[in-house]
Design an enzyme around this catalytic site. Structure first.
Site, short mmCIF file in Angstrom:
data_model
loop_
_atom_site.label_atom_id
_atom_site.label_comp_id
_atom_site.label_asym_id
_atom_site.label_seq_id
_atom_site.Cartn_x
_atom_site.Cartn_y
_atom_site.Cartn_z
N GLU A 1 33.75 33.49 49.92
CA GLU A 1 34.16 32.61 48.83
C GLU A 1 34.91 31.40 49.37
OE1 GLU A 1 36.45 34.60 45.82
OE2 GLU A 1 36.54 32.83 44.53
N GLN B 1 32.97 38.49 39.53
CA GLN B 1 33.89 39.09 40.51
C GLN B 1 35.17 39.51 39.79
OE1 GLN B 1 36.14 36.20 42.56
NE2 GLN B 1 36.03 37.20 44.54
N GLY B 2 35.39 40.81 39.65
CA GLY B 2 36.56 41.31 38.93
C GLY B 2 37.67 41.72 39.88
N SER C 1 41.13 39.59 40.02
CA SER C 1 42.45 39.26 39.47
C SER C 1 42.76 40.02 38.20
CB SER C 1 42.53 37.77 39.16
OG SER C 1 42.18 37.00 40.27
N GLU D 1 49.10 27.94 48.41
CA GLU D 1 50.22 28.58 49.10
C GLU D 1 49.73 29.84 49.83
OE1 GLU D 1 50.33 27.57 45.89
OE2 GLU D 1 51.68 25.86 46.19
N SER E 1 35.19 34.58 36.34
CA SER E 1 34.24 33.49 36.12
C SER E 1 32.88 34.02 35.67
CB SER E 1 34.05 32.68 37.40
OG SER E 1 35.24 32.07 37.77
#
Ligand SMILES: Cc1cc2nc3c(=O)[nH]c(=O)nc-3n(C[C@H](O)[C@H](O)[C@H](O)COP(=O)(O)OP(=O)(O)OC[C@H]3O[C@@H](n4cnc5c(N)ncnc54)[C@H](O)[C@@H]3O)c2cc1C
Length: 395
Positions: free
Chosen positions: A243, A125-126, A128, A374, A160
């Site tokens: 997710e 999963q690209g 970030s 957060e 990941s």
């Protein structure tokens, strides 16, 4: 599905697992990602042949067409006998695959779903980037249309299992002039094409579970787009719903198991513990964690029910993600408190003690991966409770 049918399904799964699990070879070392991929794929192939892969995926694409509740029952049975976890294709099976089902074209579904279930192809999963994590909508990796292709340039990070992935669900900026979240597109990108380079990153647990991915003029056909151009933010939210809402189901079951093992550890005089069951604070902490995990389990079941009803998960998924990841850290903290200084040299520990200290370090990442605590609190307050939006930075 009624209670009786669910119970019959559970018993059949239990019988199959009792035969299948003892035939497995020893799992490879965690640091050997290539060997882990082979091991995970072999297990996945066994699941597929037995009809236990993609339990809640449509039968037309190789799944079983069962409910997510049946899938949860299967995971409970897997956990009870220590069957392997999904492993390196965690993204493909738990959130990219479900996104392809919800958002992909017929061609995408026919091409990509069955190989995931058969254990043949892995995904990453690209999302970030170095300057776009919590503020994901500010991502800068560019894709420029050139005829029937997109040309991609930029960088992703913390991806990941990118080192063993065949494909990436990639978020790119296609309209730099639009307001941030409206200029993003989601693409399916093969990892082994020209212009894609992976550089592993080593973590606190000592191996390279994730890495950086660089794109330098990589080209993919326009048909690799998931959803419409500039509609990628909505697609990304579908992925993040899976997710955060259900992907950690097995993780939660393992956490319940770990808490039970901690109790046994504290009660065993032969273990190198600093605190034991005689310590009232240990007994109280274990009692509180057991109750907390029961409540987190109820949140998971609520998400599973919602998925069975709606096929996607909304912002409520964040409630489970927040509760699960923070409970994981409390279990890890208690393991370290029980073991005392021995936890600092986990390599010298054996069995349960070693596993629990490794999990304690691993748990540190859980309140960051998939969006920080957060950010989950912001989502819950704004999207679930309707509280005022947090002030945006000016300038
Ligand atoms: C184990 C692991 C696996 C991962 N796997 C993947 C993956 O496969 N693919 C992928 O794309 N990404 C992945 N990530 C990245 C993950 O999604 C990001 O790390 C996460 O979203 C946080 O972004 P950041 O690291 O840039 O931190 P930042 O966004 O820079 O945050 C730094 C700190 O500031 C706080 N903060 C930021 N904004 C706010 C705000 N508005 N209000 C309050 N506090 C705020 C954060 O909570 C945090 O404490 C993974 C991360 C980990 C740890």
């Amino acid at each position: 599905m009624g209670e009786n049918e669910l119970e019959a399904f559970r018993l059949a799964a239990r019988a199959w697992l009792a035969e299948a699990v003892p035939t497995l070879p020893t799992a490879p070392p965690a640091a050997d990602l290539a060997a882990r991929r082979r091991y995970d794929q072999a297990w996945q192939s066994m699941l597929y042949q037995a009809g236990y892969a993609g339990l809640a995926w449509p039968a037309a694409y190789g799944g079983r067409g069962a409910t997510a509740m049946e899938e949860l029952v299967f995971l409970e049975e897997c956990d009870a006998v220590g069957a392997p976890d999904i492993g390196v294709n965690f993204p493909g099976q738990l959130f990219v695959g479900p996104t392809l089902i919800a958002e992909g074209s017929e061609e995408h579904k026919s091409r990509y779903l069955a190989p995931i279930l058969r254990g043949e192809e892995c995904w990453c999963q690209g999302f970030s980037e170095p300057n776009a994590g919590s503020d994901l909508a500010s991502l800068r990796t560019r894709a420029v249309r050139d005829g029937d292709e997109y040309v991609i340039t930029g960088q992703k990070v913390w991806t990941s299992y990118c080192a063993v992935a065949d494909f990436c669900e990639l978020l790119v900026r296609t309209d730099p002039d639009a307001p941030q979240s409206r200029g993003i597109t989601c693409l399916i990108v093969p990892m082994h094409i020209d212009g894609v380079e992976v550089r592993p990153l080593r973590t606190i647990v000592g191996y390279s579970e994730f890495g950086e991915v660089f794109f330098d003029g990589a080209r993919v056909p326009v048909t690799n787009r998931l959803g419409d151009e500039n509609d990628g933010w909505r697609v990304a939210r579908v992925t993040l719903g899976f997710e955060r809402g259900t992907a950690f189901a097995r993780g939660l079951l393992q956490l319940v198991h770990a808490t039970r093992q901690l109790k046994e550890l504290a009660q065993d005089p032969a273990q190198p513990t600093e605190r034991s069951w005689q310590d009232a604070t240990v007994r109280r902490a274990l009692g509180e964690l057991t109750c907390e995990l029961d409540a987190v389990h109820a949140l998971l079941r609520a998400n599973v029910d919602r998925f069975d009803r709606d096929g996607v998960l909304g912002p409520e998924a964040s409630v489970f993600k927040l509760a699960y990841s923070e409970a994981s850290q409390r279990v890890g903290d208690l393991a370290v408190r029980i073991l005392g200084p021995a936890a600092l040299v986990s390599e010298t520990l054996g069995g349960t003690a070693r596993e629990r200290t490794r999990d304690a370090f691993q748990a540190l990442s859980l309140t960051i991966a998939g969006g920080t605590s957060e950010i989950q609190r912001n989502i819950i307050s704004e999207a679930c409770l309707g509280l005022p939006r947090e002030p945006r930075a000016v300038g």
